[in-house]
Design an enzyme around this catalytic site. Structure first.
Site, PDB file in Angstrom:
ATOM      1  N   GLY A 248       0.817  -1.206   0.000  1.00 24.57           N
ATOM      2  CA  GLY A 248       0.000   0.000   0.000  1.00 24.57           C
ATOM      3  C   GLY A 248       0.850   1.256   0.000  1.00 24.57           C
ATOM      4  O   GLY A 248       0.611   2.198  -0.767  1.00 24.57           O
ATOM      5  N   ASP A 249       1.861   1.294   0.854  1.00 22.22           N
ATOM      6  CA  ASP A 249       2.771   2.438   0.896  1.00 22.22           C
ATOM      7  C   ASP A 249       3.513   2.596  -0.419  1.00 22.22           C
ATOM      8  O   ASP A 249       3.656   3.706  -0.943  1.00 22.22           O
ATOM      9  CB  ASP A 249       3.788   2.247   2.024  1.00 22.22           C
ATOM     10  CG  ASP A 249       3.177   2.384   3.399  1.00 22.22           C
ATOM     11  OD1 ASP A 249       2.785   3.507   3.758  1.00 22.22           O
ATOM     12  OD2 ASP A 249       3.092   1.377   4.111  1.00 22.22           O
ATOM     13  N   SER A 250       3.999   1.484  -0.951  1.00 21.24           N
ATOM     14  CA  SER A 250       4.789   1.551  -2.182  1.00 21.24           C
ATOM     15  C   SER A 250       3.944   2.001  -3.365  1.00 21.24           C
ATOM     16  O   SER A 250       4.418   2.747  -4.231  1.00 21.24           O
ATOM     17  CB  SER A 250       5.428   0.186  -2.467  1.00 21.24           C
ATOM     18  OG  SER A 250       6.299  -0.188  -1.411  1.00 21.24           O
TER      19      SER A 250
END
Length: 394
Positions: free
Chosen positions: A165-167
């Site tokens: 999700g962050d990436s």
């Protein structure tokens, strides 16, 4: 080494942990000068992250310069403002409203740097009823629909083994920044790039929503398979496991030939996409019965010979030993004082004329480049820098 296509671009990274810093990594890998602002003394928490050794920092902070500035103090905010006034892009992943509380909101920054592009990453975006909630990558994965469909159907939702999700939010933030640069080239004006974690995940959820609207059916957890897409699975061999993707009609015919069972391609149960999907379990069992009689090497040789998409399930040791990884320099070794022989992923994608690269290792100390950045760029002499250190501003 080429300076990269973004050489000359100045990026100030004020984020921490994963989303903001990964966006900064992507831009730095492609040649931008990335000035990372860290809290004095403690630095970015990523400096301590890793399993067994804190080497995640060495990847996510490569090609960056570290300055330590306390953004909670007015004098620190003034220092950051001066750096940002000379930048092309600002990256941040604080909770919405934080920059504004530090007198560093986009409207204020655009007063003195109208061409500035502000990349803002957050759990829920800069607007909407949830915008002020705390949100990490896993929360975005859940809200965006990812978590609900990952795992075995008889178990709770699972997660991918990386912070996807962050990436994803960082990657979309980077893409937005590059698009905003093109707009600035035409108009001279900067803008805000609003990259929400849950929306970044939603973007890669394929037809999840329209399928539900059109049919009333919602995708659910299905383990290692995609329901109705067959054969496409990991199959057991006598000495390991092997992934085969033979779900197209022509590919399935070639798979049948490789198995010595050409008649399966015209069997009414498997003759087309719909029939194979309807009989997915028995088809997977049939293929597994065949692969169990062979080694991974033997199955791979047959798949290669017959042009069937297939591959091994790689672990780090496999990647380091693989000739294709080596030929494309997918993994590189960096000269590191603390971790001799340290290897990590290279810069992707590969550009033919202006390739990116790892030009410098991650900053080894918090504020390692204070003298260089604050001295050279902002004109502080030794006495002024000493005063800033003594007062805890840097």
């Amino acid at each position: 080494m080429s300076g990269g296509p973004l050489e000359g671009l100045i990026v100030v990274e004020a984020g921490q942990l994963i989303a903001g810093p990964f966006c900064g990594q992507l831009l730095g890998d492609l040649g931008a000068t990335v000035i990372k602002i860290e809290p004095p003394r403690i630095g970015d928490p990523m400096r301590a992250w890793g399993r067994g050794a804190p080497v995640w920092w060495e990847v996510i902070a490569r090609n960056k310069k570290s300055v330590s500035i306390d953004l909670r103090k007015p004098e620190g905010q003034g220092l950051a403002r001066r750096l940002i006034d000379g930048a092309d892009i600002l990256i941040e992943n604080f909770r919405p409203g934080t920059l504004e509380g530090w007198n560093l909101g986009p409207d204020q920054l655009h007063d003195t740097n109208p061409g500035l592009i502000v990349v803002r990453m957050s759990g829920y975006g800069q607007t909407g009823p949830y915008s002020t909630r705390a949100g990490f990558g896993g929360i975005g994965e859940a809200m965006g629909g990812w978590r609900n469909i990952v795992g075995e159907p008889d178990r709770p939702p699972s997660r991918m083994g990386v912070s996807i999700g962050d990436s994803l939010a960082a990657t979309y933030g980077c893409m937005g920044a590059l698009a905003a640069l093109e707009h600035r080239r035409k108009t001279g004006k900067g803008q805000v790039v609003d990259s929400a974690l849950y929306e970044a995940v939603l973007q890669v959820m394929e037809s999840l929503v329209p399928e539900y609207v059109a049919t009333g059916q919602a995708r659910e957890r299905s383990g290692a398979i995609l329901p109705g897409i067959a054969p496409s699975n990991v199959y057991p061999c006598s000495d390991g496991e092997y992934l085969i993707g033979g779900n197209g009609d022509g590919v399935f015919k070639r798979l049948c030939e490789a198995m010595g069972r050409p008649e399966l391609a015209t069997d009414p149960r498997y003759v087309d996409h719909a029939s194979r999907g309807a009989n997915q379990t028995e088809l997977d069992d049939l293929i597994a019965d065949w692969t169990r009689t062979l080694t991974v090497d033997e199955v791979e040789a047959l798949m290669t010979e017959h042009g069937v998409p297939a591959g091994r399930i790689y672990k780090p040791a496999d990647m380091l030993a693989d000739p294709h990884f080596a030929a494309r320099e997918a993994i590189i070794e960096v000269d590191h004082p603390k971790w001799p022989g340290l290897k990590m992923q290279n810069v992707f994608p590969k550009l033919s004329a202006t390739p990116g690269g790892v030009r410098s290792i991650a900053p080894q100390t918090v504020g390692e480049h204070n003298d260089e950045i604050l001295g050279t760029r902002l004109g502080f002499d030794g006495d002024a820098l000493a005063r800033l250190r003594e007062s805890g501003i840097i």
